[in-house]
Write an enzyme that holds these catalytic residues in place. Structure first.
Site, mmCIF file in Angstrom:
data_model
loop_
_atom_site.group_PDB
_atom_site.id
_atom_site.type_symbol
_atom_site.label_atom_id
_atom_site.label_comp_id
_atom_site.label_asym_id
_atom_site.label_seq_id
_atom_site.Cartn_x
_atom_site.Cartn_y
_atom_site.Cartn_z
ATOM 1 N N SER A 122 -27.907 76.175 81.228
ATOM 2 C CA SER A 122 -28.588 77.094 80.324
ATOM 3 C C SER A 122 -28.625 78.503 80.932
ATOM 4 O O SER A 122 -27.578 79.057 81.252
ATOM 5 C CB SER A 122 -29.990 76.555 79.999
ATOM 6 O OG SER A 122 -30.554 77.231 78.908
ATOM 7 N N ASP A 175 -27.244 70.640 70.395
ATOM 8 C CA ASP A 175 -28.080 71.624 71.094
ATOM 9 C C ASP A 175 -28.714 72.571 70.073
ATOM 10 O O ASP A 175 -28.016 73.343 69.418
ATOM 11 C CB ASP A 175 -27.216 72.412 72.093
ATOM 12 C CG ASP A 175 -28.029 73.241 73.067
ATOM 13 O OD1 ASP A 175 -29.132 73.686 72.697
ATOM 14 O OD2 ASP A 175 -27.557 73.446 74.203
ATOM 15 N N HIS A 209 -30.091 69.913 74.063
ATOM 16 C CA HIS A 209 -30.032 70.907 75.136
ATOM 17 C C HIS A 209 -30.387 70.228 76.463
ATOM 18 O O HIS A 209 -31.476 70.400 77.019
ATOM 19 C CB HIS A 209 -30.989 72.069 74.843
ATOM 20 C CG HIS A 209 -30.794 73.260 75.742
ATOM 21 N ND1 HIS A 209 -29.615 73.977 75.795
ATOM 22 C CD2 HIS A 209 -31.621 73.855 76.651
ATOM 23 C CE1 HIS A 209 -29.738 74.964 76.670
ATOM 24 N NE2 HIS A 209 -30.940 74.900 77.213
#
Length: 230
Positions: A122, A175, A209
């Site tokens: 991320s 995600d 995610h």
């Protein structure tokens, strides 16, 4: 900079997972927003190779605009998570400098940049991409999980010019935070910066995610390929 970890602020606190034999390579892995190096150190231990050490630094706590200016561990400020969101350019560059300081420290202590893979998840993956592409040294590769390229409009001119840097990009297809389309756009952008044949973009059905075992297996194979035992 001396060989002492205290001369590199992020290293003094970082979680370091040593190899089981003489370490000839390193993976520096950067966590996501609000996290710490501990969680990823545990995950990476499961895919470790004996000659590779893992360094998982912690981001410092800063106020994050996206989360109502709450203080949390973050590599740089985030104003939004869209390709056209405003970006914290000074913060991104300062964070890249702090990761470069770790690379320089490792080089002084016997692990040269071409034996270092930079990776992250991320926001950490975003910083790993930016740092590797602007680094004066050519690194062994980049592992970019569920992320994007910060300051993408500044490339390719912002690139240090190292074209032959392998990049493994992985993204969950479910995600909701950083949509997989954003990952795909990033992969296309990367092809204009480095040798397109060295870019691998893998997506994982049903994965949100986060990471998954298949993704970590791909990361392990990438590390094995580009940081072989010497």
């Amino acid at each position: 900079m001396c060989g002492n970890n205290m001369s590199v602020p992020l290293l003094a606190e970082a979680v370091t997972v040593p190899g089981g034999e003489k370490e000839t390579a390193a993976v520096i892995f950067l966590h996501g927003l609000g996290d710490s190096g501990h969680g990823w150190a545990d995950t990476l231990t499961q895919i470790q190779l004996p000659h590779v050490k893992f360094i998982c630094p912690h981001a410092p706590p800063i106020p994050v605009t996206l989360n109502m200016k709450m203080m949390m561990p973050a590599w740089f400020d985030l104003m939004g998570l869209r390709p056209d969101s405003p970006e914290d350019e000074p913060g991104i560059k300062k964070a890249a400098d702090s990761i470069n300081a770790i690379i320089e420290h490792e080089a002084k202590n016997g692990i040269p940049p071409h034996r270092i893979i930079l990776g992250g998840f991320s926001q950490g993956g975003a910083l790993s991409l930016y740092t590797a592409l602007t680094c004066q040294h050519q690194l062994a590769g980049v592992v970019a999980l569920s992320c994007w390229l910060p300051l993408h409009r500044s490339f390719p001119s912002a690139s240090s010019g190292h074209k032959n840097i392998p990049i493994l990009q992985c993204h969950g297809e479910m995600d909701n935070m950083i949509p997989v389309q954003f990952g795909a756009m990033t992969a296309e952008k990367l092809k204009s910066i480095v040798n397109p044949q060295l870019i691998t973009f893998k997506t994982y059905p049903g994965v949100p995610h986060s990471s998954c075992p298949q993704e970590m297996e791909a990361v392990k194979e990438f590390i094995k390929k580009y940081l072989p035992r010497i």
